[in-house]
Structures are given as C-alpha cells and as structure tokens.
Design a protein around this motif. Structure first.
Motif, PDB file in Angstrom:
ATOM      1  N   SER A   8     -15.487  13.808 -15.121  1.00 43.37           N
ATOM      2  CA  SER A   8     -14.398  14.744 -15.396  1.00 43.37           C
ATOM      3  C   SER A   8     -13.352  14.778 -14.272  1.00 43.37           C
ATOM      4  CB  SER A   8     -14.970  16.143 -15.654  1.00 43.37           C
ATOM      5  OG  SER A   8     -15.583  16.616 -14.486  1.00 43.37           O
ATOM      6  N   ALA A   9     -13.608  14.032 -13.179  1.00 42.80           N
ATOM      7  CA  ALA A   9     -12.611  13.957 -12.101  1.00 42.80           C
ATOM      8  C   ALA A   9     -11.704  12.750 -12.350  1.00 42.80           C
ATOM      9  CB  ALA A   9     -13.299  13.850 -10.752  1.00 42.80           C
ATOM     10  N   ILE A  10     -10.543  12.972 -12.959  1.00 48.32           N
ATOM     11  CA  ILE A  10      -9.643  11.873 -13.309  1.00 48.32           C
ATOM     12  C   ILE A  10      -8.726  11.587 -12.132  1.00 48.32           C
ATOM     13  CG2 ILE A  10      -7.800  11.143 -14.871  1.00 48.32           C
ATOM     14  CD1 ILE A  10      -9.026  13.073 -16.959  1.00 48.32           C
ATOM     15  N   SER A  11      -8.735  10.340 -11.657  1.00 51.70           N
ATOM     16  CA  SER A  11      -7.785   9.994 -10.606  1.00 51.70           C
ATOM     17  C   SER A  11      -7.205   8.617 -10.857  1.00 51.70           C
ATOM     18  CB  SER A  11      -8.426  10.105  -9.220  1.00 51.70           C
ATOM     19  OG  SER A  11      -9.107   8.939  -8.859  1.00 51.70           O
ATOM     20  N   ARG A  12      -6.001   8.392 -10.334  1.00 53.18           N
ATOM     21  CA  ARG A  12      -5.315   7.113 -10.528  1.00 53.18           C
ATOM     22  C   ARG A  12      -4.507   6.804  -9.279  1.00 53.18           C
ATOM     23  NH1 ARG A  12       0.320   8.417 -12.196  1.00 53.18           N
ATOM     24  NH2 ARG A  12       0.332  10.674 -12.050  1.00 53.18           N
ATOM     25  N   ILE A  13      -4.309   5.495  -9.050  1.00 54.27           N
ATOM     26  CA  ILE A  13      -3.464   5.070  -7.932  1.00 54.27           C
ATOM     27  C   ILE A  13      -2.231   4.438  -8.552  1.00 54.27           C
ATOM     28  CG2 ILE A  13      -3.289   3.604  -5.899  1.00 54.27           C
ATOM     29  CD1 ILE A  13      -6.277   3.602  -5.671  1.00 54.27           C
ATOM     30  N   VAL A  14      -1.055   4.875  -8.134  1.00 54.09           N
ATOM     31  CA  VAL A  14       0.173   4.337  -8.726  1.00 54.09           C
ATOM     32  C   VAL A  14       1.153   3.926  -7.629  1.00 54.09           C
ATOM     33  CG1 VAL A  14       1.160   6.649  -9.068  1.00 54.09           C
ATOM     34  CG2 VAL A  14       1.975   4.758 -10.473  1.00 54.09           C
ATOM     35  N   MET A  15       1.861   2.818  -7.887  1.00 53.92           N
ATOM     36  CA  MET A  15       2.887   2.354  -6.937  1.00 53.92           C
ATOM     37  C   MET A  15       4.217   2.902  -7.382  1.00 53.92           C
ATOM     38  SD  MET A  15       2.550  -1.443  -5.779  1.00 53.92           S
ATOM     39  CE  MET A  15       2.934  -1.100  -4.105  1.00 53.92           C
ATOM     40  N   ASN A  16       4.995   3.380  -6.431  1.00 54.99           N
ATOM     41  CA  ASN A  16       6.269   3.992  -6.787  1.00 54.99           C
ATOM     42  C   ASN A  16       7.425   3.299  -6.056  1.00 54.99           C
ATOM     43  OD1 ASN A  16       8.489   5.754  -7.087  1.00 54.99           O
ATOM     44  ND2 ASN A  16       7.094   7.456  -7.502  1.00 54.99           N
ATOM     45  N   GLU A  17       8.292   2.648  -6.824  1.00 54.01           N
ATOM     46  CA  GLU A  17       9.423   1.900  -6.267  1.00 54.01           C
ATOM     47  C   GLU A  17      10.462   2.852  -5.670  1.00 54.01           C
ATOM     48  OE1 GLU A  17       9.780  -1.724  -7.293  1.00 54.01           O
ATOM     49  OE2 GLU A  17      11.380  -1.909  -5.833  1.00 54.01           O
ATOM     50  N   THR A  18      10.569   4.048  -6.253  1.00 56.24           N
ATOM     51  CA  THR A  18      11.575   5.010  -5.791  1.00 56.24           C
ATOM     52  C   THR A  18      11.204   5.586  -4.428  1.00 56.24           C
ATOM     53  OG1 THR A  18      11.726   5.639  -8.108  1.00 56.24           O
ATOM     54  CG2 THR A  18      12.956   6.988  -6.546  1.00 56.24           C
ATOM     55  N   SER A  19       9.929   5.970  -4.287  1.00 58.57           N
ATOM     56  CA  SER A  19       9.530   6.594  -3.019  1.00 58.57           C
ATOM     57  C   SER A  19       8.903   5.578  -2.068  1.00 58.57           C
ATOM     58  CB  SER A  19       8.554   7.737  -3.296  1.00 58.57           C
ATOM     59  OG  SER A  19       7.423   7.251  -3.968  1.00 58.57           O
TER      60      SER A  19
ATOM     61  N   ALA B  97       5.998   4.215  -2.059  1.00 56.62           N
ATOM     62  CA  ALA B  97       4.675   4.678  -1.652  1.00 56.62           C
ATOM     63  C   ALA B  97       3.628   4.305  -2.688  1.00 56.62           C
ATOM     64  CB  ALA B  97       4.695   6.192  -1.451  1.00 56.62           C
ATOM     65  N   LEU B  98       2.406   4.205  -2.216  1.00 53.96           N
ATOM     66  CA  LEU B  98       1.252   4.001  -3.075  1.00 53.96           C
ATOM     67  C   LEU B  98       0.531   5.336  -3.078  1.00 53.96           C
ATOM     68  CD1 LEU B  98      -0.538   1.743  -4.486  1.00 53.96           C
ATOM     69  CD2 LEU B  98      -1.827   1.749  -2.374  1.00 53.96           C
ATOM     70  N   GLU B  99       0.452   5.961  -4.261  1.00 59.41           N
ATOM     71  CA  GLU B  99      -0.030   7.338  -4.300  1.00 59.41           C
ATOM     72  C   GLU B  99      -1.271   7.489  -5.167  1.00 59.41           C
ATOM     73  OE1 GLU B  99       3.712   8.774  -5.826  1.00 59.41           O
ATOM     74  OE2 GLU B  99       4.370   9.417  -3.829  1.00 59.41           O
TER      75      GLU B  99
ATOM     76  N   LYS C 258      -2.205  16.318  -8.941  1.00 59.03           N
ATOM     77  CA  LYS C 258      -2.113  16.724  -7.544  1.00 59.03           C
ATOM     78  C   LYS C 258      -2.146  15.465  -6.683  1.00 59.03           C
ATOM     79  CE  LYS C 258      -4.327  19.930  -4.410  1.00 59.03           C
ATOM     80  NZ  LYS C 258      -5.667  19.939  -3.870  1.00 59.03           N
ATOM     81  N   LEU C 259      -1.210  15.369  -5.739  1.00 59.75           N
ATOM     82  CA  LEU C 259      -1.188  14.218  -4.840  1.00 59.75           C
ATOM     83  C   LEU C 259      -2.381  14.334  -3.892  1.00 59.75           C
ATOM     84  CD1 LEU C 259       0.397  11.691  -3.984  1.00 59.75           C
ATOM     85  CD2 LEU C 259       1.587  13.114  -2.316  1.00 59.75           C
ATOM     86  N   TYR C 260      -3.258  13.321  -3.917  1.00 60.02           N
ATOM     87  CA  TYR C 260      -4.475  13.375  -3.104  1.00 60.02           C
ATOM     88  C   TYR C 260      -4.291  12.604  -1.799  1.00 60.02           C
ATOM     89  CZ  TYR C 260      -9.407  12.905  -1.884  1.00 60.02           C
ATOM     90  OH  TYR C 260     -10.605  12.939  -1.230  1.00 60.02           O
ATOM     91  N   ALA C 261      -3.670  11.431  -1.890  1.00 59.50           N
ATOM     92  CA  ALA C 261      -3.430  10.613  -0.697  1.00 59.50           C
ATOM     93  C   ALA C 261      -2.249   9.714  -0.982  1.00 59.50           C
ATOM     94  CB  ALA C 261      -4.654   9.772  -0.374  1.00 59.50           C
ATOM     95  N   SER C 262      -1.565   9.304   0.072  1.00 57.11           N
ATOM     96  CA  SER C 262      -0.399   8.460  -0.105  1.00 57.11           C
ATOM     97  C   SER C 262      -0.235   7.570   1.122  1.00 57.11           C
ATOM     98  CB  SER C 262       0.820   9.378  -0.287  1.00 57.11           C
ATOM     99  OG  SER C 262       2.008   8.635  -0.218  1.00 57.11           O
ATOM    100  N   VAL C 263       0.070   6.286   0.901  1.00 57.54           N
ATOM    101  CA  VAL C 263       0.416   5.410   2.026  1.00 57.54           C
ATOM    102  C   VAL C 263       1.789   4.803   1.752  1.00 57.54           C
ATOM    103  CG1 VAL C 263      -1.869   4.820   2.881  1.00 57.54           C
ATOM    104  CG2 VAL C 263      -0.910   3.502   1.011  1.00 57.54           C
ATOM    105  N   PRO C 264       2.620   4.557   2.779  1.00 57.72           N
ATOM    106  CA  PRO C 264       2.350   4.846   4.186  1.00 57.72           C
ATOM    107  C   PRO C 264       2.253   6.344   4.462  1.00 57.72           C
ATOM    108  CG  PRO C 264       4.565   3.927   3.871  1.00 57.72           C
ATOM    109  CD  PRO C 264       3.899   3.885   2.558  1.00 57.72           C
ATOM    110  N   ARG C 265       1.276   6.720   5.341  1.00 56.04           N
ATOM    111  CA  ARG C 265       1.075   8.136   5.661  1.00 56.04           C
ATOM    112  C   ARG C 265       2.081   8.603   6.699  1.00 56.04           C
ATOM    113  NH1 ARG C 265      -2.893   5.187   6.263  1.00 56.04           N
ATOM    114  NH2 ARG C 265      -4.854   5.362   5.159  1.00 56.04           N
ATOM    115  N   ASP C 266       2.402   7.692   7.641  1.00 57.04           N
ATOM    116  CA  ASP C 266       3.297   8.055   8.735  1.00 57.04           C
ATOM    117  C   ASP C 266       4.070   6.805   9.150  1.00 57.04           C
ATOM    118  OD1 ASP C 266       1.558   6.506  10.404  1.00 57.04           O
ATOM    119  OD2 ASP C 266       0.223   8.230  10.522  1.00 57.04           O
ATOM    120  N   ARG C 267       4.947   6.943  10.123  1.00 58.07           N
ATOM    121  CA  ARG C 267       5.768   5.790  10.530  1.00 58.07           C
ATOM    122  C   ARG C 267       4.921   4.641  11.055  1.00 58.07           C
ATOM    123  NH1 ARG C 267      10.223   6.834  14.515  1.00 58.07           N
ATOM    124  NH2 ARG C 267      10.776   4.688  14.056  1.00 58.07           N
TER     125      ARG C 267
END
Ligand SMILES: *[C@@H]1O[C@H](CO)[C@@H](O)[C@H](O)[C@H]1NC(C)=O
Ligand SMILES: *[C@@H]1O[C@H](CO)[C@@H](O)[C@H](O)[C@H]1NC(C)=O
Ligand SMILES: *[C@@H]1O[C@H](CO)[C@@H](O)[C@H](O)[C@H]1NC(C)=O
Ligand SMILES: *[C@@H]1O[C@H](CO)[C@@H](O)[C@H](O)[C@H]1NC(C)=O
Ligand SMILES: *[C@@H]1O[C@H](CO)[C@@H](O)[C@H](O)[C@H]1NC(C)=O
Ligand SMILES: *[C@@H]1O[C@H](CO)[C@@H](O)[C@H](O)[C@H]1NC(C)=O
Ligand SMILES: *[C@@H]1O[C@H](CO)[C@@H](O)[C@H](O)[C@H]1NC(C)=O
Ligand SMILES: *[C@@H]1O[C@H](CO)[C@@H](O)[C@H](O)[C@H]1NC(C)=O
Ligand SMILES: *[C@@H]1O[C@H](CO)[C@@H](O)[C@H](O)[C@H]1NC(C)=O
Ligand SMILES: *[C@@H]1O[C@H](CO)[C@@H](O)[C@H](O)[C@H]1NC(C)=O
Length: 464
Positions: free
Chosen positions: A253-264, A266-268, A280-289
């Motif tokens: 029942s814990a649905i999660s997905r990883i998606v690549m976003n050309e606009t931002s 980021a890999l979220e 809900k955004l769980y993690a995203s890379v790049p995380r920092d500079r």
C-alpha cells in the motif's frame, strides 16, 4: 456503462455485441482492440491503460497511469514520438501477433516491433503496471514476447529494472519528458554506465550531471541517507548476465515512483499520501550544489556546509593563483615519487571519486590492495569495494580523482596516495605494528608490576 449493464441485465448480451457496454478487463486478444472509449484495468485496479492528453496539449497518447489516484499520474507512454491528433487511436494485436497502435490518418503510429510471429498473442496489463505481450499457448506466464517495463519513459516504478541485459546488449534507460505538455524524450536521462565498476549516471545531453557513486554493498556511495527506510527496499545486481537497479515497496500500500523532470532538472521520488490524497516529495537529487558533477575539479572536495563549498584535500593546494576560483581543482603540495616510496593518507566520510577509471577485486584485502596500488604509478587511491560487515574486497582508482563530496555522517573511507614526506602519509598499516608493540609492552609492564606487588605482599605476610 457498467451500471447500465447491471440495471438492464437482459440487454447485456445485446449491448455487449453492439459495442456500447464493456466489463472492465486487463486483456486484449487477437480479435479485439482498444479504442479511445475504453481502457484496460489491471486485476487489482492499481493501474489503467488508455488514451490521454498531457498538460494543455490536445494530442492523444497511449499511456499507463494509477487507476485509484485522482491526480492523473502517467508512468508510461507508448507513442512518445508520434502523437495522434484526433480520437481515432486504436490499440490492437495484428494478424502476425504484433502489438500496434493505429490511427486514421497515419495508420501505424507505434508498434512493439516484435520480430517473432505469434498467432495466439494476448496483451495484458499486470498489477505491477507492466503491459505484457505473451503467447497464450505458452504455459509459462512469466515469459513475455514484449513488455513495457523494457521501454521506460520518465518514470521508474516498483519492480522495474534500470540497467542492462549484458547477453543482448539491451539497455533500459529513463528519459525526462520534453515538457509537461510533451512526453517526447528530453535530453535529461538516467541510466547505468557500463564500466568495470558501474555507476548510475544522470546526463544532460552528453554531459555528466550527477552520479550515484558506486554500489558499496549497503547502498550507493553518494546516498548514505537512503540505506534504510520504511517505504521501499532496493537492490543493485551486477553479474555476467545483467547489471541493474530495482526497488520494491516494503508494503504494497506504500506507492512510490521515481520521475525525471526536465523543467526542474531533478530526479524525484514521490510517495503517495493517502490521507491528504497527494504526492509527497520523499527525496530528490541533486540535493545540494555539491551533487553537481565535478563542481570542485580534480582533488577538490565539496563540503555542503563550508564556505566556500569547494576546498582542497589535505596535502593539496588550489591550482589557480586567484584562490577564489576553486572550480579548477587542486594540485599536490609535494610531488609523488611514483614508487613504493609513496604512502597513503586516509580520508573519511566521503562520496568516493568518479569510478570511470577504477578497478574492483572482491577477493583481496586492503593490505594487498595497498601493495598493488603502490606498484602501479597511475593508481591514486583505494578502499574497500564492499563496506558491509566490516569491509571486504577493494576498489582502486587510476588517474586524477574527481567529484568527491564530504558527508557529515555515513560517508566512506578513502586512502589517497601521497608523497611519503607529506606528514601522516605513513598510513595506518605502518602504524599497526607500533600499536601492537605498545599494547604488548603495556600488558607486560602491568604483569611485572603485579608480580612485584605480589612478591612484596607475600614477603610482608611471611614476616608476620
Ligand atoms: C493530423 O495529422 C495528419 C498526418 O500528420 C494530417 O494529415 C492531418 O491534417 C492532421 N489533422 C489535424 C486535424 O490536424
Ligand atoms: C503487424 O505489425 C508489424 C509491425 O508494425 C508489421 O511489421 C507486420 O507486417 C504487421 N502484420 C500484419 C499482418 O499487418
Ligand atoms: C520500432 O521501429 C521503428 C523503425 O525502426 C522505430 O522508429 C521505433 O522507435 C520502434 N519502436 C519501438 C517501440 O521500439
Ligand atoms: C501496510 O500499510 C498499511 C497502511 O499504512 C497498514 O495498515 C498495514 O498494516 C501495513 N502492512 C504491513 C505488512 O506492514
Ligand atoms: C515486490 O514486493 C511484493 C510484495 O510487496 C512481492 O509480491 C513481489 O514479489 C516483490 N517483487 C520483487 C521483484 O521482488
Ligand atoms: C516538473 O517540475 C515542474 C515545476 O517544478 C512541475 O510543474 C511538473 O509537474 C514536474 N513534472 C513532473 C513529471 O513531475
Ligand atoms: C496532511 O496535510 C495536513 C495539512 O497540510 C498536515 O498537517 C498533515 O501532516 C498531512 N498528513 C500527512 C500524513 O502528511
Ligand atoms: C624517490 O625514491 C627514491 C628511492 O627511494 C629516492 O632515491 C628518491 O630521492 C625519491 N625521490 C623523491 C622525489 O622523493
Ligand atoms: C583478485 O585478486 C586475486 C588475488 O590476487 C586474484 O587471484 C584474482 O584473479 C583477482 N580477480 C580479479 C577479477 O582481478
Ligand atoms: C596500472 O593499471 C592500469 C589499470 O588497470 C593499467 O591500464 C596500467 O597498465 C597499469 N600500469 C602499470 C605501470 O602497471
């Protein structure tokens, strides 16, 4: 339509044949087709396949989304490059058993490009979200002629493989949509790069953008925070047949997905929040500079909390005279001897360097690795290849070390080659005999002291 069928049960047969009423199904057979008016729904109602228009576009695409999630979230698109501009789209299995998407104006819009001819092919949308084509006469339900999981779009969902089938040279790579209105492949991609020590790399065009760091037995060197989490488990498989990354939900029942976003850019990773009915955004890379590939240049170390964030490793100085320009990397204070006269300094808490020019041996220990590294004049660093269970195997790096990052916690150790005259480069292997000797000497001293005390005490007792 289903409600209609139930209330006019006596007309059900008639309605069915007139094409106005359909029970939901997860399968299409050779004689059937899927038009704009219908969808396929997986058995447990998790996924749905049908036609949709992305964002503000009027173009029609065949895609897969979550059936029970109200914000339409498309995880796969068939005709990414060839949109249909009207409502004539039709998915079917043609007479030679190929899965084809047709339209009035352009006939074949998209096809699964099967080379094998099959007279009893069926296409089914599985509960995992995988659209599979199989031969109904083949008793093995796990054997597919074709599967959508092999042709990912911008999203990785549970049980999908990211990576390579080494026997056929087939790669599964993720690519972002060009824009929210256009699912055609953008130039922002995510895949496993085949090298002796594979890494997952994000590229913007042909330029490296972010790397995961090599797999270290517990996780990827660049993501120490993801090793343990309650939502998903993941694995990295690298053997003679395949190299891939895959995750799976710990709880269905814990649905999660990883998606690549050309606009931002980021890999979220998103997790569905049932209570609030939102992603809900769980993690995203790049995380920092510091996650920007090679921001600090060779032998530079990126420290997210430092100012400036780029520093030179101990024993190195900025290559550029203007010390403000740290992006050009660092050079050694003292040159190497390129012989066994060199030593190593141990650094800890790191994301290990770019592994393109590195070598792995899972059966040798660190001491043997040190000797082997000193024998090769281009070997610049080494460490354990697997840090689980106290550490085993080794990885050696050749040439300049690039793209290192310092973590406040959970990073890895790295032994970097240094001139022996660099203070501290006599590394711990040379220190071990001294420590052992000191310990033995201390134990012996205590024993002698106890003997003397005992002797004196017994003398005193005897005298009494
Ligand atoms: C749809 O596309 C076809 C082929 O590309 C073209 O001939 C046709 O005019 C288009 N129709 C509309 C309504 O744009
Ligand atoms: C079925 O589709 C494939 C792929 O487009 C095509 O090569 C093949 O000729 C088609 N078969 C028939 C009978 O139309
Ligand atoms: C099928 O083959 C055509 C022509 O070679 C190609 O343009 C298309 O991308 C292929 N489709 C898939 C789904 O691989
Ligand atoms: C899975 O999650 C649901 C909802 O959060 C919970 O009710 C259920 O107990 C969980 N099952 C397991 C096996 O953890
Ligand atoms: C993923 O987890 C589900 C249960 O949550 C299990 O049924 C399935 O076999 C797992 N898949 C893989 C590939 O491990
Ligand atoms: C990408 O990010 C933009 C802006 O942050 C957002 O509007 C869009 O929905 C995102 N696309 C995907 C596929 O998540
Ligand atoms: C749902 O949203 C509310 C208000 O924004 C927030 O307080 C709550 O923590 C959220 N629930 C979860 C499970 O995130
Ligand atoms: C390199 O090592 C050799 C042999 O140990 C020594 O003679 C030489 O002076 C060293 N050179 C440097 C630059 O340290
Ligand atoms: C690893 O090192 C051992 C011991 O030197 C050697 O026998 C083996 O061939 C090496 N393996 C690889 C893959 O280089
Ligand atoms: C050092 O190792 C690299 C990578 O294995 C190899 O290409 C190179 O020939 C070696 N150099 C020497 C001097 O052994």
């Amino acid at each position: 339509m289903d409600v209609l069928c139930l209330s006019f049960i006596s007309f059900k047969l008639l309605l069915f044949f007139s094409g106005l009423c359909y029970a939901t199904t997860d399968t299409i057979r050779s004689s059937q087709s899927l038009s704009e008016r219908r969808t396929l729904v997986s058995k447990d109602q998790t996924f749905e396949l049908g036609f949709f228009s992305p964002g503000s576009s009027k173009n029609r695409y065949l895609g897969i989304w979550y059936k029970k999630i109200p914000v339409q979230t498309v995880v796969w698109v068939a005709n990414r490059l060839n949109p249909i501009n009207d409502s004539s789209g039709m998915l079917m299995i043609n007479r030679t058993g190929n899965l084809v998407l047709m339209s009035q104006s352009t006939s074949i819009v998209w096809s699964a490009n099967l080379t094998k001819v099959s007279s009893s092919a069926v296409v089914q949308l599985l509960d995992s979200g995988n659209l599979v084509l199989r031969d109904e006469q083949d008793g093995n339900l796990g054997t597919y002629l074709w599967q959508s999981f092999d042709y990912p779009s911008d999203t990785l969902i549970a049980e999908m493989k990211l990576g390579w089938d080494l026997k056929t040279g087939f790669e599964r790579r993720i690519s972002a949509w060009r824009s929210p209105d256009n699912p055609s492949p953008g130039d922002f991609t995510w895949g496993i790069e085949l090298q002796e020590n594979p890494e997952i790399i994000m590229r913007k065009g042909s330029t490296k953008f972010y790397r995961s760091g090599p797999w270290n037995g517990l996780g990827f060197s660049g993501s120490p925070e993801l090793r343990l989490n309650p939502i998903f488990k993941y694995k990295f498989v690298s053997n003679e047949e395949e190299v891939y990354y895959m995750f799976n939900a710990t709880n269905k029942s814990a649905i999660s997905r990883i998606v690549m976003n050309e606009t931002s850019n980021a890999l979220e990773r998103f997790v569905w929040n049932e209570e609030n009915q939102s992603w809900k955004l769980y993690a995203s890379v790049p995380r920092d500079r510091c996650d920007n590939y090679n921001l600090c240049g060779s032998y530079g170390i990126c420290i997210p909390s430092a100012l400036p964030i780029c520093q030179c490793l101990e024993g190195f100085k900025s290559k550029s005279l203007e010390s403000m320009d740290w992006y050009q990397g660092c050079i050694r204070n003292k040159p190497l001897n390129y012989s066994k006269a060199d030593g190593f300094i141990k650094f800890d808490g790191l994301k290990v360097p770019d592994a393109t020019h590195s070598s792995v041996n899972r059966s040798m220990n660190l001491k043997e690795c040190r000797e082997k590294c000193l024998e090769n004049s281009s070997c610049m660093a080494y460490t354990n290849s697997d840090i689980s269970g106290g550490g085993s195997g080794w990885t050696m790096w050749f040439g300049d070390l690039m793209d290192m990052k310092q973590f406040p916690a959970g990073g890895q150790d790295l032994y970097i080659r240094m001139s022996a005259s660099e203070k501290g480069a006599n590394d711990e292997h040379k220190n071990i005999p001294i420590i052992v000797f000191t310990t033995i000497a201390a134990v012996a001293a205590v024993a002698v002291l106890l003997l003397i005390v005992g002797f004196i005490l017994s003398m005193l007792l005897l005298n009494n």
